[in-house]
Design an enzyme around this catalytic site. Structure first.
Site, PDB file in Angstrom:
ATOM      1  N   ILE A 128       1.006  -1.116   0.069  1.00 58.55           N
ATOM      2  CA  ILE A 128       0.020  -0.118   0.149  1.00 58.55           C
ATOM      3  C   ILE A 128       0.801   1.379   0.023  1.00 58.55           C
ATOM      4  CG2 ILE A 128      -0.219   0.479   2.536  1.00 58.55           C
ATOM      5  CD1 ILE A 128      -3.419   0.065   0.029  1.00 58.55           C
ATOM      6  N   CYS A 129       2.078   1.245   0.572  1.00 51.03           N
ATOM      7  CA  CYS A 129       2.820   2.381   0.783  1.00 51.03           C
ATOM      8  C   CYS A 129       3.552   2.794  -0.879  1.00 51.03           C
ATOM      9  CB  CYS A 129       4.135   2.363   1.533  1.00 51.03           C
ATOM     10  SG  CYS A 129       5.189   0.830   1.423  1.00 51.03           S
ATOM     11  N   THR A 130       3.851   1.547  -1.435  1.00 54.05           N
ATOM     12  CA  THR A 130       4.138   1.781  -2.878  1.00 54.05           C
ATOM     13  C   THR A 130       2.967   2.698  -3.920  1.00 54.05           C
ATOM     14  OG1 THR A 130       5.587  -0.031  -2.991  1.00 54.05           O
ATOM     15  CG2 THR A 130       4.891   0.695  -5.084  1.00 54.05           C
ATOM     16  N   ASN A 153       2.716   6.258  -2.044  1.00 54.64           N
ATOM     17  CA  ASN A 153       3.628   7.325  -2.084  1.00 54.64           C
ATOM     18  C   ASN A 153       4.639   7.185  -3.337  1.00 54.64           C
ATOM     19  OD1 ASN A 153       2.722   8.283   0.516  1.00 54.64           O
ATOM     20  ND2 ASN A 153       3.780   6.179   1.340  1.00 54.64           N
TER      21      ASN A 153
END
Lengths: 434, 562
Positions: free
Chosen positions: A216-218, A221
């Site tokens: 999810i961070c990829t 962000n």
């Protein structure tokens, strides 16, 4: 032109088997081969069983299902049932050969059944437009054989566990051979499962390809691929902008919206390659599918069904896989039963986890681990509730446990029972701490 | 689609796509495999199927559905009750007594209104008499269960047309089957290989090397440090290693030490990019060289500086590629595609651009080499595609049908190395030879549907015996070769006593189990396999079988006799 004879049997209009109808099939039913089991009773008896008594269930009337129905009907199975919960989409027409453009939107099971009965006289195909989970044990008990042509892992696990649970050692009739096929592009596999006797679908769960999951961070962000932009649109932007409105991946307007959002994000980050097709492919998790591979795998499944029903040749023990991208490569092998299989094994699955793990971390592991893959698991230990996904009150009552260290709730060497509403079995874990 | 920097969001939205048209939607699941280029090739293809048997229509079904341009069925037979019994593309209410080619074409065309289909009810003999012109109009010819004598004439006829259609010869009997594809050359440029091209970590080009060396790892901001793409980390680590040790790691201990040196660069445990670098450390100490498959293709070329006038495009491209690799650093042209790796957008896109710029330069060099090699007339997109897929190109040299059966030495050696495959092949060959001399027509094949069962039985022709078959096999492999169990098994699948006497009498005087059985499941299985191979021959994106592909659906296996 002369048409095959029409006769009335049991008051119903029923075309008899015209002379030479089974000229081809009868050649292998009238005589054994060198590798045929000596118990094979060539001749009238086996034909009688196949054509008047054997009752077979086909699960799925899609890419594999259409082929399976046609093959079974031509092989001499006369009492065929088919279950499918889907309706026909235009993208099915490149391979699901019982459907035409005019059928788009109609239930697959109904259209397929009607087509087969029209083309192969004397065969009864009984369709059910709905879910396999709608049916109970009595329903499944009526069949001699079950063939699956499904694209869903969840549905396969359900029918597999249901047929394993159905086995009553006192009643040989309760053992229903399950033949399962699957394809992806130029690759596919067919297997024969004798519930409780051979390796079952659950035993081989770790053979599945791991689905691509983007952190999810990829997505949020650091997008790098067009897929990351599409996931951003569908996972983060859709709920943020559309609120409660449910995303329908079959609705072109929804895909268009996702595509527009993903394209804008890709432009912002200078990422190339977001297209309409890719957007649809990612959000629907589309697997390429072609007529020829489906034909091979469906034929392989039906050939095994025919051999099991007639004993005219030995059946597959127990796994056949085919890769057609570079020549024709296939591998036939015996997949082994797992003693700690939660469905057919009987032994607890041993897991060792760090002492620092919380309940939530264990749940994460249960979802991700290749040989477990249980979505939304509920956990208990003896009479103690650890965490329950439902009902609401129980979920709320057990939610505080999620953050607790597992070791506070389950002792070293203790057992945890894992259940999920989507699966008709429970997984027994024996936990040791490291 | 790419946007230039100057485009505003409105500019981008005007370029935006909407839902594809109906045709694209219909073919969506296959376009994701062979793309528009493969689909165009398929739609331009003209396929000839000889015979309208169940196996033939099963094959055609899988070509009509994905949208083959044209098919012709050549078959002079009339539909029998047995045909209706096993062929889904014959109509129980209408087809009996009519030409089965006409009926099969009519029903197959219902599957796809975009396909053209024609029935030719001529006799195969009269067509063969016309010579090659009839066949050269097709992209591909598929011959299903034709008598040996016909294949023996058809195969050289097609082989002798220099750019003639490939021929797929299919045989089946009961649970056994085989096919062979006769072709001169098959080139795969637009390949779908799963092997990734080299990233040249071990042989970095100047811009990549500079990019890696100018990183100030010590003073770098922690966020940036955790976002250095692993390729850059490896290039840097390898340079540092070489400075210290003189040469890249080669022994097991050195490789392990190198991997550890990469892990030592990690500042925190959560820097996943360094873990990824360590996991990919092999890329630094595996030398980027010419893949053996490509090297093998170079070896088929005439020596450098030999004029290539009039050579095939593939040979000219290959020769240009060889010229490219003859210069240091002796590698294939760089691929512009970078796999995904732990990083942030900025660092990743920057690295992607470094690769892309270099790939563009090397492509320009390659294009020039193609012109120098005499390939000025090769379409630019073919040259670029070849350059892009250089690591995965394939070039197959095919063989003539029947070559195996006249090469006694090879037959005998294959009987040792691939006994069950070879046994199945020779059993089917012997059956085909026997049927050529003693044609079995279905007892009612004259179309006389009124013949009574008793009548039909009395008309039954003699069935092949195992003795006759084994004699043919022995004649082919030589009298001195002992036939193993596999041969008896394969032979027996078509030739067994009705009373299982096989086991006791050692299968002599047995009558056939299934000499002419076109079983629905075997027909469907083979129809899938043959269509898949046909699609590969037509789209040239996948690698077809080169040799005999043998299928045994008693024990459910397939095998190749190369």
């Amino acid at each position: 032109m002369a048409t095959p004879d029409v006769a009335r049997v049991n008051g119903s209009s029923h075309r008899t088997d015209w002379h030479d109808r089974y000229y081809h099939v009868d050649q292998v039913l009238d005589r054994p081969g060198p590798r045929t089991d000596p118990s094979f009773m060539a001749g009238a008896g086996v034909k009688e069983f196949l054509r008047t008594q054997c009752k077979i269930l086909v699960i799925g009337a899609g890419g594999l299902g259409c082929e399976i129905l046609a093959n079974l009907a031509l092989s001499g199975f006369k009492d065929i049932h088919v279950i499918d919960m889907d309706t026909i989409d235009i993208s099915n027409l490149n391979r699901q050969f019982l459907f035409r453009p005019k059928d788009v939107g109609k239930p697959k099971a109904l259209v397929a059944a009607e087509y087969i009965m029209k083309r192969v006289p004397g065969v009864t195909v009984t369709p059910y437009f709905g879910k396999i989970q709608d049916k109970d044990d009595d329903y499944y008990m009526q069949f001699n054989l079950v063939i699956c042509g499904l694209d869903s892992v969840e549905a396969r696990r359900w029918i597999n566990a249901t047929l394993v649970n159905l086995v009553d050692p006192e009643n040989p009739e309760s053992l229903k051979p399950l033949i399962d096929g699957g394809t992806e592009g130029f690759k596919g596999q067919a297997r024969v499962i004798l519930p409780t006797v051979t390796s079952c679908y659950e035993c081989s769960l770790d053979m599945l390809n791991k689905p691509t999951a983007f952190p999810i961070c990829t997505i949020a962000n650091t997008p790098r691929l067009p897929e990351h932009c599409i996931e951003w649109a569908s996972v983060l932007e859709w709920p943020r902008v559309q609120g409660e409105k449910k995303m329908d991946t079959d609705d072109p307007e929804h895909i268009q919206w996702l595509y527009n959002i993903a394209s804008a994000r890709a432009k912002e980050f200078k990422i190339e390659g977001v297209t309409w097709q890719l957007t649809q492919g990612v959000v629907k998790n589309i697997i390429p599918a072609i007529a020829s591979t489906n034909a091979i795998i469906a034929a392989s499944c039906c050939n095994e069904a025919f051999k099991i029903a007639t004993s005219s040749a030995a059946y597959l023990n127990n796994y056949f896989m085919l890769i057609g991208t570079d020549g024709v490569y296939s591998y036939t092998f015996e997949h082994e039963k797992r003693d700690d299989c939660p469905v057919c094994g009987g032994e607890s699955l041993e897991v060792s986890v760090p002492r620092s793990w919380t309940v939530e971390r264990l749940i994460e592991m249960l979802v991700e681990k290749q040989d477990i893959q249980i979505k939304k698991p509920s956990l208990s230990s003896g009479a103690k509730h650890i965490y329950f996904q439902a009902p609401k009150q129980l979920e709320e009552a057990t939610r505080p446990n999620l953050e607790k260290p597992l070791v506070d709730l389950v002792p070293d060497g203790g057992d945890i029972t894992v259940t999920a509403s989507s699966l008709p079995f429970s997984l027994s874990l024996r936990v040791t701490y490291v | 689609m790419s946007f230039s920097e100057s485009q505003d969001i409105e500019g981008a939205t005007t370029a935006i796509q909407s839902q594809p048209d109906n045709k694209t939607r219909r073919y969506d699941r296959q376009l994701r495999l062979w793309a528009a280029s493969g689909q165009t090739a398929l739609e331009q293809a003209r396929v000839l199927l000889i015979s309208a048997s169940a196996l033939s229509t099963s094959t055609l079904k899988n070509l009509v559905l994905p949208g083959v341009g044209h098919f012709t069925i050549l078959d002079s037979a009339l539909t029998t009750p047995a045909d209706i019994g096993n062929n889904f593309f014959l109509d129980p209410d209408a087809s009996l007594g009519r030409h089965r080619a006409d009926e099969a074409v009519r029903l197959l065309l219902e599957l796809n209104e975009g396909v053209e289909g024609v029935a030719d009810t001529s006799d195969i003999e009269s067509v063969l008499a016309q010579g090659p012109s009839y066949f050269s109009a097709f992209t591909l010819v598929i011959a299903v269960n034709l008598p040996q004598s016909i294949i023996e004439r058809l195969s050289p006829l097609l082989w002798d047309i220099p750019t003639g259609p490939p021929l797929i010869v299919v045989r089946s009997a009961g649970f056994l089957a085989e096919f062979f594809i006769q072709f001169h050359d098959h080139d795969v440029i637009e390949s779908h290989s799963e092997t990734a091209p080299s990233l040249r970590v071990d042989k970095p080009f100047p811009e990549l090397l500079n990019h890696a060396l100018q990183l100030d790892l010590k003073n770098m901001d922690p966020t940036d440090h955790g976002h250095i793409p692993y390729v850059v980390i490896l290039v840097r680590a390898l340079e540092d290693w070489k400075r210290e040790h003189g040469a890249p790691p080669s022994t097991y201990a050195e490789k392990r030490a190198f991997k550890e040196s990469v892990m030592k660069m990690q500042r925190h445990q959560d820097e996943e990019n360094f873990e990824e670098a360590a996991a990919n450390a092999y890329r630094a100490y595996t030398s980027s060289t010419i893949p053996s498959s490509v090297q093998a293709l170079f070896d088929t070329l005439p020596p450098p500086d030999t004029p290539l006038d009039g050579q095939r495009h593939f040979s000219i491209l290959l020769s240009a590629l060889r010229a490219f690799t003859s210069e240091p650093p002796h590698v294939l042209p760089l691929s512009a595609t970078l796999p995904d790796m732990k990083s942030d957008t900025e660092n990743y896109v920057a690295l992607q651009n470094i690769y892309r710029r270099r790939a563009d330069e090397e492509r320009a060099v390659f294009r020039q080499l193609v012109r120098d090699a005499g390939g000025a007339d090769i379409p630019a997109e073919v040259v670029d595609l070849f350059c892009k897929n250089a690591h995965a190109i394939a070039g197959l040299k095919g063989a003539r049908w029947g070559d195996l059966d006249t090469d006694r030495e090879k037959l005998v050696s294959r009987l040792q190395t691939a006994p069950r495959e070879m046994a199945t092949h020779i059993a089917l060959s012997a059956l085909s030879a026997w049927l050529s001399l003693n044609p079995i027509t279905q007892t009612h094949a004259n179309g006389n549907a009124n013949a009574s069962a008793q009548n039909a039985a009395s008309l039954a022709p003699p069935l092949p015996t195992a003795e006759a078959l084994l004699a043919i096999v022995q004649g082919v492999v030589g009298i001195d070769v002992e036939l193993g169990k596999e041969v008896h098994d394969a032979v027996g699948e078509a030739y067994v006593s009705p009373h299982s006497a096989w086991r006791s009498t050692h299968h002599l005087h047995d009558s056939a189990r299934a000499p002419t059985a076109d079983l629905p499941n075997v027909a469907a299985f083979m129809g899938g396999l043959i269509a898949q191979e046909a699609i590969k021959m037509i789209t040239k994106q996948y690698v077809p079988v080169n040799g005999h592909c043998v299928i045994d659906l008693v024990d459910t296996w397939t095998g190749i006799i190369a």
